[in-house]
Each structure stands twice: as C-alpha cells, then as structure tokens.
Design an enzyme around this catalytic site. Structure first.
Site, PDB file in Angstrom:
ATOM      1  N   HIS A  10       0.833  -1.199   0.000  1.00 25.29           N
ATOM      2  CA  HIS A  10       0.000   0.000   0.000  1.00 25.29           C
ATOM      3  C   HIS A  10       0.876   1.261   0.000  1.00 25.29           C
ATOM      4  O   HIS A  10       1.231   1.767   1.065  1.00 25.29           O
ATOM      5  CB  HIS A  10      -0.901   0.001   1.242  1.00 25.29           C
ATOM      6  CG  HIS A  10      -1.776  -1.205   1.348  1.00 25.29           C
ATOM      7  ND1 HIS A  10      -1.306  -2.445   1.732  1.00 25.29           N
ATOM      8  CD2 HIS A  10      -3.108  -1.358   1.111  1.00 25.29           C
ATOM      9  CE1 HIS A  10      -2.302  -3.308   1.728  1.00 25.29           C
ATOM     10  NE2 HIS A  10      -3.405  -2.686   1.356  1.00 25.29           N
ATOM     11  N   PRO A  32      -6.330  -4.905  11.042  1.00 25.01           N
ATOM     12  CA  PRO A  32      -7.790  -4.875  11.203  1.00 25.01           C
ATOM     13  C   PRO A  32      -8.176  -3.447  11.612  1.00 25.01           C
ATOM     14  O   PRO A  32      -7.800  -2.989  12.699  1.00 25.01           O
ATOM     15  CB  PRO A  32      -8.045  -5.891  12.319  1.00 25.01           C
ATOM     16  CG  PRO A  32      -6.806  -6.753  12.347  1.00 25.01           C
ATOM     17  CD  PRO A  32      -5.685  -5.839  11.975  1.00 25.01           C
ATOM     18  N   ASN A  75      -7.832  11.695   3.746  1.00 23.46           N
ATOM     19  CA  ASN A  75      -7.572  11.786   2.296  1.00 23.46           C
ATOM     20  C   ASN A  75      -8.817  11.497   1.459  1.00 23.46           C
ATOM     21  O   ASN A  75      -8.766  11.517   0.229  1.00 23.46           O
ATOM     22  CB  ASN A  75      -6.405  10.880   1.884  1.00 23.46           C
ATOM     23  CG  ASN A  75      -6.677   9.403   2.144  1.00 23.46           C
ATOM     24  OD1 ASN A  75      -7.839   8.995   2.261  1.00 23.46           O
ATOM     25  ND2 ASN A  75      -5.636   8.600   2.240  1.00 23.46           N
ATOM     26  N   HIS A  99      -4.000   3.119  -3.383  1.00 23.30           N
ATOM     27  CA  HIS A  99      -4.240   2.593  -2.035  1.00 23.30           C
ATOM     28  C   HIS A  99      -3.487   1.290  -1.762  1.00 23.30           C
ATOM     29  O   HIS A  99      -2.727   1.203  -0.806  1.00 23.30           O
ATOM     30  CB  HIS A  99      -5.744   2.375  -1.784  1.00 23.30           C
ATOM     31  CG  HIS A  99      -5.999   1.530  -0.579  1.00 23.30           C
ATOM     32  ND1 HIS A  99      -6.172   2.065   0.672  1.00 23.30           N
ATOM     33  CD2 HIS A  99      -6.041   0.176  -0.421  1.00 23.30           C
ATOM     34  CE1 HIS A  99      -6.318   1.074   1.545  1.00 23.30           C
ATOM     35  NE2 HIS A  99      -6.255  -0.081   0.906  1.00 23.30           N
ATOM     36  N   GLU A 122     -17.957  -3.332  24.684  1.00 24.83           N
ATOM     37  CA  GLU A 122     -17.122  -4.532  24.822  1.00 24.83           C
ATOM     38  C   GLU A 122     -15.904  -4.504  23.897  1.00 24.83           C
ATOM     39  O   GLU A 122     -14.803  -4.889  24.283  1.00 24.83           O
ATOM     40  CB  GLU A 122     -17.931  -5.803  24.525  1.00 24.83           C
ATOM     41  CG  GLU A 122     -19.090  -6.078  25.474  1.00 24.83           C
ATOM     42  CD  GLU A 122     -20.360  -5.352  25.064  1.00 24.83           C
ATOM     43  OE1 GLU A 122     -20.379  -4.668  24.012  1.00 24.83           O
ATOM     44  OE2 GLU A 122     -21.362  -5.466  25.808  1.00 24.83           O
ATOM     45  N   HIS A 175     -21.687 -15.985  32.949  1.00 18.61           N
ATOM     46  CA  HIS A 175     -22.943 -16.430  32.336  1.00 18.61           C
ATOM     47  C   HIS A 175     -22.603 -17.312  31.137  1.00 18.61           C
ATOM     48  O   HIS A 175     -22.964 -17.034  29.993  1.00 18.61           O
ATOM     49  CB  HIS A 175     -23.805 -15.229  31.937  1.00 18.61           C
ATOM     50  CG  HIS A 175     -24.222 -14.401  33.132  1.00 18.61           C
ATOM     51  ND1 HIS A 175     -23.325 -13.874  34.031  1.00 18.61           N
ATOM     52  CD2 HIS A 175     -25.458 -14.033  33.576  1.00 18.61           C
ATOM     53  CE1 HIS A 175     -23.972 -13.217  34.982  1.00 18.61           C
ATOM     54  NE2 HIS A 175     -25.267 -13.307  34.727  1.00 18.61           N
ATOM     55  N   HIS A 220     -28.700 -14.811  25.081  1.00 12.70           N
ATOM     56  CA  HIS A 220     -27.639 -14.605  26.068  1.00 12.70           C
ATOM     57  C   HIS A 220     -26.891 -15.896  26.408  1.00 12.70           C
ATOM     58  O   HIS A 220     -25.937 -15.864  27.193  1.00 12.70           O
ATOM     59  CB  HIS A 220     -28.234 -14.008  27.352  1.00 12.70           C
ATOM     60  CG  HIS A 220     -28.544 -12.548  27.224  1.00 12.70           C
ATOM     61  ND1 HIS A 220     -29.296 -12.044  26.190  1.00 12.70           N
ATOM     62  CD2 HIS A 220     -28.182 -11.485  27.991  1.00 12.70           C
ATOM     63  CE1 HIS A 220     -29.393 -10.725  26.333  1.00 12.70           C
ATOM     64  NE2 HIS A 220     -28.718 -10.364  27.408  1.00 12.70           N
TER      65      HIS A 220
HETATM   66  C1  LIG Z   1     -11.692  -4.494   9.788  1.00 11.00           C
HETATM   67  C2  LIG Z   1     -11.131  -4.340   8.406  1.00 11.00           C
HETATM   68  N1  LIG Z   1     -11.964  -4.339   7.351  1.00 11.00           N
HETATM   69  C3  LIG Z   1     -11.485  -4.263   6.105  1.00 11.00           C
HETATM   70  C4  LIG Z   1     -10.152  -4.177   5.884  1.00 11.00           C
HETATM   71  C5  LIG Z   1      -9.614  -4.139   4.460  1.00 11.00           C
HETATM   72  N2  LIG Z   1      -9.109  -2.764   4.192  1.00 11.00           N
HETATM   73  C6  LIG Z   1      -7.820  -2.465   4.305  1.00 11.00           C
HETATM   74  S1  LIG Z   1      -7.518  -0.844   4.020  1.00 11.00           S
HETATM   75  C7  LIG Z   1      -9.128  -0.547   3.699  1.00 11.00           C
HETATM   76  C8  LIG Z   1      -9.605   0.843   3.315  1.00 11.00           C
HETATM   77  C9  LIG Z   1      -9.076   1.828   4.242  1.00 11.00           C
HETATM   78  O1  LIG Z   1      -9.321   3.099   3.802  1.00 11.00           O
HETATM   79  P1  LIG Z   1      -8.505   4.291   4.412  1.00 11.00           P
HETATM   80  O2  LIG Z   1      -8.434   4.165   5.863  1.00 11.00           O
HETATM   81  O3  LIG Z   1      -9.080   5.542   3.867  1.00 11.00           O
HETATM   82  O4  LIG Z   1      -7.040   4.048   3.877  1.00 11.00           O
HETATM   83  P2  LIG Z   1      -6.334   4.765   2.656  1.00 11.00           P
HETATM   84  O5  LIG Z   1      -7.146   4.438   1.440  1.00 11.00           O
HETATM   85  O6  LIG Z   1      -6.334   6.209   2.953  1.00 11.00           O
HETATM   86  O7  LIG Z   1      -4.981   4.144   2.614  1.00 11.00           O
HETATM   87  C10 LIG Z   1      -9.885  -1.709   3.833  1.00 11.00           C
HETATM   88  C11 LIG Z   1     -11.353  -1.766   3.611  1.00 11.00           C
HETATM   89  C12 LIG Z   1      -9.304  -4.177   7.002  1.00 11.00           C
HETATM   90  N3  LIG Z   1      -7.993  -4.123   6.889  1.00 11.00           N
HETATM   91  N4  LIG Z   1      -9.818  -4.234   8.250  1.00 11.00           N
END
Ligand SMILES: Cc1ncc(C[n+]2csc(CCOP(=O)(O)OP(=O)(O)O)c2C)c(N)n1
Length: 674
Positions: free
Chosen positions: A38, A128, A195, A270, A419, A469, A481
């Site tokens: 990226h 994540p 961005n 990206h 949570e 629980h 639950h």
């Molecule tokens: C929980 C989660 N969902 C989906 C992804 C896959 N993913 C990686 S980057 C991204 C988009 C992120 O966009 P942004 O934060 O604007 O990053 P930029 O394009 O500016 O690098 C996604 C959907 C991930 N890494 N984590």
C-alpha cells in the site's frame, strides 16, 4: 555508528521536503519490489509523519523499550511502509535497509501489516481497521494510571495514533472515541489521514460523517489542517499537546499517493504497486533523483539526528528510574516479577484452602470475585473493569477503587457498554507495560470483542477476559444470552487459553494460571449459577496447570471415563456415583483448559484419559470434543440454541443430566463388553 553520526552532523541539513520524500521513495520502491502493498497512505502522510518524528515524538532508537517513550500507533496498518521507513530512517538498529528491501517476504521484520514483536518500534499489531485506535486509547490510559503511581518524572508521555477513513468508519472507533473523551485522555493525539479515499473509491460513496463534529460530540479537542503543509501540521500538534483536559483529533487533509503523477488522489494508489512508469514519474515530480533504496547522505544524517534527539532525555529518565527500588522499577514494565509471583502463589494457596474448608456452593463468578479480592492487594498492576456488567461479572471487589477522569490512582474502570473498545483498550494497557488488565462481560458477548481477543492472542498479551454467564445455566435470559458455540469458537483461536473452572478451587487455580501466562491471553468462562465444591481436599499444587487431571479414579481400573468442564463436572461426578452403585467403574476427569492439556506429553494425556470408553459432558456444542473422546466416544451437550427458562429446567429439557451421562456410559460399556 557514533563516528558516522558525528561525520554526518557536519553535512548540510536536509530540507523537510527531502526528508518526507525519503519516506515516499522508500514506500513506493518497497511496494514495487514486493509487487504488493500500500504505497498511497505513506506517500500522503509522509509530511505529517516527518513533522511528528523530527519535532515532537519522544523516542530513542537505542532504547526502544524506554517505558516513558511516546507511543506511536499506526492504526491504518496497511500503510506499514510508513512505519518501517520511519524506523529505518531514525536509526532503529533492527530495521535495516535490507529489511525494507525484503518487505512482505517470509522471515522479514517487515510483514505486510506491522506485527508486534517483529521489530522494536512496532508498538502493536495493526491491520484490522480501528483496532489500533482502541489500543491507543488503552495506552493513553495506561500512561495516566502509571503517572498517578509514579509521578511526572518517570511517566509523562504522549500517545499518537494515525488513523484513516477506514479506522474511523469502523464501529469500534465510536466506542474508543467515546471512552477516551469520557476519561479526558488529554495526552492522546489522533492524526486522521483525511484523504477522502478508501479501497472502493472516494469515501463519499459510503460515508458522509462530519468527523470533526463526531469527535467534538465526544468532548475531543479538534483541528483541521492541510496535511501537506508541515508548518500547519506542527502548529496543530503543538496546540493539541497543550490541551490537557481532552484528547485531540487533528484531521490532516492529505492527498493519497502524493507525488504520483497520474494516480495521486485516487484509490489506485491505495493497495497496489504504482507501476514502473508511475514510480519514475513520481521521482520526477517530487524531485527525488536517487535510485531505489539509495538515500543522499544529508537526508539520512538529518533523519538519524532526529532519532538521536532524545538521548539526553532518556539518560535523565534512566537516572531517575535507578532511584526506584527493584520492584517499583519492574512494576513500570512487567508488574508480575518474581516477588509478585510468590505473593500470588501464597494468596492463591490461602484462598484455595479457605474454599476447600468452607465447602460452600458458589457460582464461579462469585468465586472469581473472592479470588480477585485477595489478588488485588498483591498485584498492584492489576487493573479491572467491566462493560457495564460489574455486578454480574463480579469484577469489582472491596479492594477496587474507581478510575475516572479526576482520579487515575484507582484500579477499576467502568468501560460502559463498549465490549469491543474494552478489549482493544485492554490490549493497549497490556502492550504499554506496567498493567495487567482484566475485563468482564457475558461469555456470549465475546463475539463483540472477538477481533481484539484474536489480536491479544496473536500478540501474546497477558489480557484476562472475565466472561460470566457461560452456558444455558444462566437461565431465564434465554438463547440470545446463552453461549452455545462460544467455547468452541474461542478454543479455535491459537494461543488463547480458554479456562472453564468447575468449582471455586479450580477458579482460583485458573486465575493463578492467567496471571502467570505472560504471553497468552486467557478467557475465564464462569457460571452465573451456584456449583458444589468438588475439590474438598486442599492441595497447594495447581492441579489445573496441566489443563486436565483425574478427579476420581475408581479402584481396580476403569470401565469408563467421564470428562467434564465447568458446571457440568459435578454432573459427571454424580453419574460416576450412580454407576458405581451398579458396579460400573467410572473415572472422572476435569478439563479446565483444552489448550494446556493439549500441550502436555502424550504419556500424561494418555494417563489422564485412560483406555476405557469416554463420555464428555459440556453444556455447549460438541465441536472440538472429538479430539478428546475419539470416534467412539459419547457427548452430552447442546445441539442448537438454548431457551428461556430456569436453569434447572433447561438442563433437564436439553438432556444434560447425570442420568444422561450415566446412560451414555452404560451404553458404551455394554458395547465394549459385547
Ligand atoms: C476491519 C477491516 N476491514 C477491512 C479491511 C480491508 N481494508 C484495508 S484498508 C481498507 C480501506 C481503508 O481506507 P482508508 O483508511 O481511507 O485508507 P487509505 O485508502 O487512505 O490508505 C480496507 C477496507 C481491514 N484491513 N480491516
């Protein structure tokens, strides 16, 4: 190295642009070489990162574990080359140019997303989206907690977090922002890579939130700057640092892929290499005329000088830390040193003896509370909380003192109904050092924390999840639950200890194991309903430590082995007694923790499980039990969702009874005799 630096210091200082372009070049070249990654985010955020690392961030690459360093969390973990470039440029010895060239290759320190433990300077594993933001809240909280204990001279640092549109779109961001605002974590500064682009294209495709207003509503200080203007960024960071009664958001308007001639500002930058032509064009546009992975001496020297800026501050800190006694010093990083460990062992032994002597019927959530009462005075770094289920989880004790924005000297946090952020913040608390976090909710809501639990396990953090629980035994609240698949789902996570104690004594043992597990998170699955005491004879030995043990061994060999966990172990005991009356010799095996048992020698496991047919009983789905009962074994448990009714009625309704266990044992023994 020192000599090289001195030589370098004589070189002309590089400009901000050159220094930021060094990041851009390393990022696009490493992604190009790896043919994946990226480049866009590091290229867009290079100016912000350069300002932060050269003018503000307190760190020392020669002492990456300096407890009072500022924390830098790259929540937008896909932009990992931003972090790797910074670590290399500022002189972290482990982050060499070779590592950058090996970006995303097996065995390198430069994994696709930053992984905690791969190289000093990677404060947490991110990727994540949104998790890093939650971690940063935990780290900023840890800083305040330790500041209250150790004072400004030893603990006073900032936590900076780079989050993108993705992090802020994730639900966890709401919980994390809200919690940080409520706790007034004034030394937390989030740099939003604003961005307006994510993977699918412009963020306007999917979201139209006003992020500034959103943060403001959660009582944050906010600012909006041109993220490509270093002076504006510097001023905003300066201001944010002076706001101490609120966390700060700086929305940095940037251009993704800054410098790429035709792709900048688009999703094309990206998550894919720019391509040779675009990379050459970017070099041209940025005025960067150096081959891949080659840096002009003045640029590297300026970066290295930035990395050495805080050496004197580190020395001052180290001088002050030397004046602490050994235990207090250990408490800054790992709160469970040998001395604390001894105290834990003594406390656990004493509470086990009390439980065995008193013989009371207790829910394991109550036993857990009693254990905690004894542990809190001997483990000063133990900091608990609950996601709005304090009374139900038994996480608050007479030894607990509330933490709030006006008092960080306590040891208990009302996390609110959050949570996911609780779990992510606990990771941050543990990663920061100095804190052993525990937090409660219902076992069924581990689903709401699962992404963070998985990261606790991946990072090997000592985080203790007090999840009560734990089965249909919770009764009337019904199937929404009642966890039925959760034990299996949690047991599927590598490096996670899932412990389901069967009585008060086992509960104390599981707490001891959780505290001693420096590199594993633990789930304590605890009951709402009362359980009879099964371990009536006190033993100092922690019988749960091997994951399973023989509770009852019949004289003269076994006809059948009954295996149980948690609340169902007592059903196995009752079944064994009934079978004994019929002349069927049944052993009873308790399995408080599958993972620990699996780690024992084959000889031990064989000895515990024996050669006789096996019947397992657990008020949950059978998934995962085959391993212990084998293809011929019988399982008494759940086959679907539970129902709303008093617990004893549910156990009868779903056929999880001593009679059912005994019947299955009779069938199996009859078959083997045939
Ligand atoms: C929980 C989660 N969902 C989906 C992804 C896959 N993913 C990686 S980057 C991204 C988009 C992120 O966009 P942004 O934060 O604007 O990053 P930029 O394009 O500016 O690098 C996604 C959907 C991930 N890494 N984590």
């Amino acid at each position: 190295m020192a000599e090289a630096l001195m030589q370098n210091q004589a070189l002309p200082e590089a400009t901000h642009n050159d220094m930021a372009n060094a990041i851009r070049a390393l990022a696009m070249d490493a992604v190009q070489k790896a043919d994946s990654g990226h480049p866009g985010m590091p290229m867009g955020m290079a100016d912000v990162a350069t300002v932060l690392f050269t003018r503000f961030l307190k760190f020392d690459p020669a002492h990456p574990d300096w407890p009072d360093r500022d924390r830098f969390v790259l929540s937008a973990g896909h932009g990992s080359m931003l972090l790797y470039s910074l670590l290399f440029l500022t002189g972290y010895p482990d982050m060499t140019l070779e590592e950058l060239k090996n970006f995303r290759q097996l065995g390198s320190r430069t994994a696709g997303h930053p992984e905690y433990g791969h190289a000093p300077g990677i404060e947490t594993t991110t990727g994540p989206l949104g998790q890093g933001l939650g971690n940063a809240v935990g780290m900023a909280l840890a800083e305040r907690l330790l500041n209250a204990r150790y004072g400004d001279e030893l603990v006073k640092h900032f936590t900076y977090c780079v989050a993108g549109d993705g992090c802020l779109m994730e639900g966890i961001s709401h919980e994390a922002i809200s919690l940080a605002g409520h706790l007034k974590l004034g030394r937390l500064i989030v740099l939003f890579d604003d961005n307006q682009v994510s993977i699918d294209g412009p963020t306007s495709l999917a979201v139209s939130d006003d992020q500034i207003e959103r943060f403001r509503a959660s009582h944050w200080h906010t600012a909006r700057v041109d993220g490509q203007d270093p002076e504006a960024v510097a001023l905003a960071i300066e201001n944010a640092r002076s706001v101490t009664d609120r966390p700060s958001l700086i929305a940095c308007r940037t251009i993704i892929g800054y410098g790429a001639p035709s792709k900048a500002g688009t999703a094309a930058t990206h998550g894919a290499p720019l391509g040779a032509e675009e990379v050459a064009g970017a070099r041209e546009k940025l005025g960067w005329r150096h081959p891949p992975f080659e840096l002009p001496k003045p640029v590297l020297a300026s970066w290295r000088a930035a990395g050495a800026r805080h050496r004197a501050a580190y020395e001052d800190w180290a001088g002050a830390a030397k004046r602490l006694d050994t235990q207090a010093r250990a408490g800054l990083t790992d709160p469970i040193d040998d001395k604390v460990k001894d105290a834990v062992t003594t406390a656990i032994s004493a509470v086990k003896a009390d439980f065995s002597r008193e013989g009371a019927k207790l829910a394991t959530r109550q036993s857990s509370q009693k254990v905690l009462e004894k542990l809190l005075p001997v483990v000063p770094g133990l900091v608990g909380g609950s996601a709005d289920l304090t009374g139900s989880n038994g996480t608050f004790t007479i030894r607990s003192i509330l933490i709030n924005a006006g008092n960080f000297a306590g040891n208990y946090i009302h996390y609110g109904v959050r949570e996911h952020a609780m779990a992510a913040a606990m990771n941050g608390l543990a990663l920061h050092g100095g804190i052993v976090p525990y937090g409660g909710s219902f076992l069924v809501f581990t689903d709401y924390c699962r992404p963070s639990i998985r990261l606790s396990a991946l990072m090997g953090q000592r985080v203790i999840y007090v999840m009560t629980h734990d089965s249909i035994g919770l009764g009337e609240d019904g199937p929404t639950h009642q966890p039925v698949e959760h034990l299996a789902a949690l047991r599927a996570i590598p490096n996670l200890y899932v412990m389901r104690p069967a009585d008060s004594v086992e509960c104390a043992e599981c707490w001891e194991l959780a505290l001693y597990s420096a590199h594993n998170p633990t789930i304590l699955a605890l009951t709402r309903h009362g359980l009879p005491l099964l371990r009536t004879t006190h033993s100092d030995e922690n019988l749960s430590a091997k994951g399973a043990y023989v509770l009852i061994e019949p004289k003269g060999g076994r006809d059948v082995t009954l295996i149980g966990t948690g609340s169902e172990l007592s059903l196995a005991v009752q079944a064994a007694r009934a079978l004994d009356g019929e002349g069927i010799k049944a052993a009873v095996v308790s399995v408080p923790c599958f993972e620990l048992f699996a780690a024992q020698s084959e000889a031990y496991r064989d000895a515990v499980l024996g050669q006789a047919p096996r019947v397992a009983v657990e008020a949950a789905v059978a998934f995962g039990w085959d391993k212990w009962i084998g293809p011929e074994g019988a399982f008494i448990g759940m086959r679907g969702f539970g129902a709303s009714a008093p617990a004893q009625d549910l156990y009868k309704h779903f056929g999880i009874t001593p009679e059912a266990v005994a019947a299955a044992a009779r069938d199996l023994t009859a078959k083997t005799k045939r």
